[in-house]
Design a protein around this motif. Structure first.
Motif, PDB file in Angstrom:
ATOM      1  N   ARG A 137       0.639  -1.165   0.038  1.00 55.27           N
ATOM      2  CA  ARG A 137       0.072  -0.063   0.421  1.00 55.27           C
ATOM      3  C   ARG A 137       0.746   1.323   0.160  1.00 55.27           C
ATOM      4  O   ARG A 137       0.209   2.023  -0.509  1.00 55.27           O
ATOM      5  N   LYS A 138       2.087   1.205   0.648  1.00 51.96           N
ATOM      6  CA  LYS A 138       3.235   2.383   0.377  1.00 51.96           C
ATOM      7  C   LYS A 138       3.663   2.236  -0.543  1.00 51.96           C
ATOM      8  O   LYS A 138       4.817   3.113  -0.977  1.00 51.96           O
ATOM      9  N   GLY A 139       3.845   1.776  -1.627  1.00 49.98           N
ATOM     10  CA  GLY A 139       4.370   1.060  -2.522  1.00 49.98           C
ATOM     11  C   GLY A 139       4.019   2.206  -4.077  1.00 49.98           C
ATOM     12  O   GLY A 139       2.847   2.387  -3.815  1.00 49.98           O
ATOM     13  N   GLU A 140       4.734   2.411  -5.043  1.00 50.24           N
ATOM     14  CA  GLU A 140       4.444   3.108  -6.204  1.00 50.24           C
ATOM     15  C   GLU A 140       3.762   2.396  -6.975  1.00 50.24           C
ATOM     16  O   GLU A 140       2.487   2.929  -7.594  1.00 50.24           O
ATOM     17  N   TRP A 141       3.898   1.222  -6.886  1.00 49.24           N
ATOM     18  CA  TRP A 141       3.547   0.520  -8.061  1.00 49.24           C
ATOM     19  C   TRP A 141       1.534  -0.236  -7.437  1.00 49.24           C
ATOM     20  O   TRP A 141       1.137  -0.657  -8.506  1.00 49.24           O
ATOM     21  N   LYS A 142       1.857  -0.923  -6.739  1.00 46.96           N
ATOM     22  CA  LYS A 142       1.102  -1.705  -5.686  1.00 46.96           C
ATOM     23  C   LYS A 142       0.160  -2.265  -6.366  1.00 46.96           C
ATOM     24  O   LYS A 142      -0.168  -2.935  -6.519  1.00 46.96           O
ATOM     25  N   ARG A 143       1.431  -3.695  -6.728  1.00 49.07           N
ATOM     26  CA  ARG A 143       0.809  -4.414  -7.979  1.00 49.07           C
ATOM     27  C   ARG A 143       1.509  -5.780  -7.228  1.00 49.07           C
ATOM     28  O   ARG A 143       2.720  -5.978  -6.667  1.00 49.07           O
ATOM     29  N   ILE A 144       0.365  -6.607  -7.693  1.00 49.75           N
ATOM     30  CA  ILE A 144       0.584  -7.794  -7.485  1.00 49.75           C
ATOM     31  C   ILE A 144       0.590  -8.978  -8.303  1.00 49.75           C
ATOM     32  O   ILE A 144      -0.120  -9.364  -9.678  1.00 49.75           O
ATOM     33  N   GLY A 145       2.097  -9.933  -8.628  1.00 50.00           N
ATOM     34  CA  GLY A 145       1.985 -10.369 -10.064  1.00 50.00           C
ATOM     35  C   GLY A 145       2.054 -12.190  -9.510  1.00 50.00           C
ATOM     36  O   GLY A 145       2.851 -12.435  -8.466  1.00 50.00           O
ATOM     37  N   VAL A 146       2.141 -13.024 -10.746  1.00 47.37           N
ATOM     38  CA  VAL A 146       1.565 -14.195 -10.247  1.00 47.37           C
ATOM     39  C   VAL A 146       2.642 -14.520 -11.543  1.00 47.37           C
ATOM     40  O   VAL A 146       2.462 -14.333 -12.664  1.00 47.37           O
ATOM     41  N   ILE A 147       2.979 -16.168 -11.323  1.00 47.27           N
ATOM     42  CA  ILE A 147       3.437 -16.872 -12.535  1.00 47.27           C
ATOM     43  C   ILE A 147       3.539 -18.194 -12.601  1.00 47.27           C
ATOM     44  O   ILE A 147       3.356 -18.950 -11.607  1.00 47.27           O
ATOM     45  N   THR A 148       2.191 -18.520 -13.277  1.00 45.88           N
ATOM     46  CA  THR A 148       1.924 -19.708 -13.500  1.00 45.88           C
ATOM     47  C   THR A 148       1.648 -20.551 -14.854  1.00 45.88           C
ATOM     48  O   THR A 148       2.583 -20.035 -15.334  1.00 45.88           O
ATOM     49  N   PRO A 149       1.799 -21.889 -14.649  1.00 48.89           N
ATOM     50  CA  PRO A 149       2.382 -22.670 -16.006  1.00 48.89           C
ATOM     51  C   PRO A 149       0.243 -22.730 -17.120  1.00 48.89           C
ATOM     52  O   PRO A 149      -0.073 -22.909 -15.801  1.00 48.89           O
ATOM     53  N   GLU A 150       0.574 -23.278 -17.933  1.00 49.37           N
ATOM     54  CA  GLU A 150      -0.665 -23.392 -19.005  1.00 49.37           C
ATOM     55  C   GLU A 150      -1.224 -24.239 -18.069  1.00 49.37           C
ATOM     56  O   GLU A 150      -3.147 -23.993 -18.008  1.00 49.37           O
ATOM     57  N   GLU A 151      -0.857 -25.496 -17.033  1.00 43.91           N
ATOM     58  CA  GLU A 151      -2.106 -25.847 -16.920  1.00 43.91           C
ATOM     59  C   GLU A 151      -2.485 -25.908 -15.120  1.00 43.91           C
ATOM     60  O   GLU A 151      -2.820 -26.770 -14.528  1.00 43.91           O
ATOM     61  N   GLY A 152      -1.474 -24.503 -14.467  1.00 47.39           N
ATOM     62  CA  GLY A 152      -2.902 -24.285 -13.729  1.00 47.39           C
ATOM     63  C   GLY A 152      -3.430 -23.856 -14.193  1.00 47.39           C
ATOM     64  O   GLY A 152      -4.859 -23.690 -12.862  1.00 47.39           O
TER      65      GLY A 152
END
Length: 218
Positions: free
Chosen positions: A117-132
């Motif tokens: 919440r304090k960050g400039e981007w406020k960003r959450i990323g996920v790396i997942t496989p196709e079969e996910g």
């Protein structure tokens, strides 16, 4: 000003690649297996996400050094050994895989949310496989890992529902194709206009894309 990036599940090769992409920033690659690897320009560490003490210490150190976190990248990086088709599991190991992957990502998100919440981007990323993806999955094995991936995808959807109105942004990358790297995709900015039509906005809906920027079903 440098961004602060935290990557959980750095055993995964795409997660390592992402850490290296951001190596000019304040980047932390966390290994829930307890076996960190050295990555040039990256702070690496073992992390027990199920330890309250470890999580409090991580948040305190990041706040003291950087004030906030701009990007949190989550990855189900741990596989169970010999986790085969239905009926052939080590149930204790299966539970541990799910615990470290799913609860680990959940606890990491909840712990770092005040800093995000304090960050400039406020960003959450996920790396997942196709079969996910439930629709794309054709596998009959690796139960613990693939159930972890599907669970983290759902967690990302719930977080989108909860945090999008606060200005949080979400990046979901399907690994395994050539093109834009996960790090490049996580760093991309899209138009964030609440009035944009839902179907045309990469910020107003939750999207899973591959390296060719093709959209995939969850």
């Amino acid at each position: 000003m440098k961004k602060t990036i935290v990557i959980y599940g750095a055993e995964n090769e795409s997660a390592k690649e992402t850490a290296m992409y951001f190596s000019g920033e304040n980047v932390y690659a966390l290994f829930p297996s307890g076996k960190p690897e050295a990555l040039e320009g990256v702070t690496t560490a073992a992390i027990d996400p199920l330890s309250d003490e470890a999580m409090v210490l991580l948040a305190r150190q990041l706040e003291e050094k950087h004030g906030g976190v701009d990007l949190l990248v989550l990855c189900a990086s741990l596989h169970g050994e010999n986790d085969g088709s239905i009926g052939s599991h080590d149930m204790g190991q299966l539970a541990q895989t799910l615990d470290r992957n799913v609860n680990g990502c959940w606890r990491m998100t909840e712990t770092l949310l005040p800093l995000l919440r304090k960050g400039e981007w406020k960003r959450i990323g996920v790396i997942t496989p196709e079969e996910g993806s439930i629709r794309q999955c054709r596998s009959t094995k690796d139960y613990g890992w693939l159930m972890s991936c599907a669970s983290i995808n759902m967690m990302q959807k719930l977080n989108f529902n909860r945090l999008h109105s606060e200005g949080f942004m979400f990046r979901n990358y399907m690994e395994g194709t050539k093109g834009i790297t996960p790090g490049e995709y996580m760093a991309m900015n899209f138009c964030f206009d609440p009035n944009d039509a839902y179907i045309h906005s990469d910020e107003n809906r939750l999207i899973l894309r591959d390296g060719q920027l093709r959209e995939y079903a969850w």
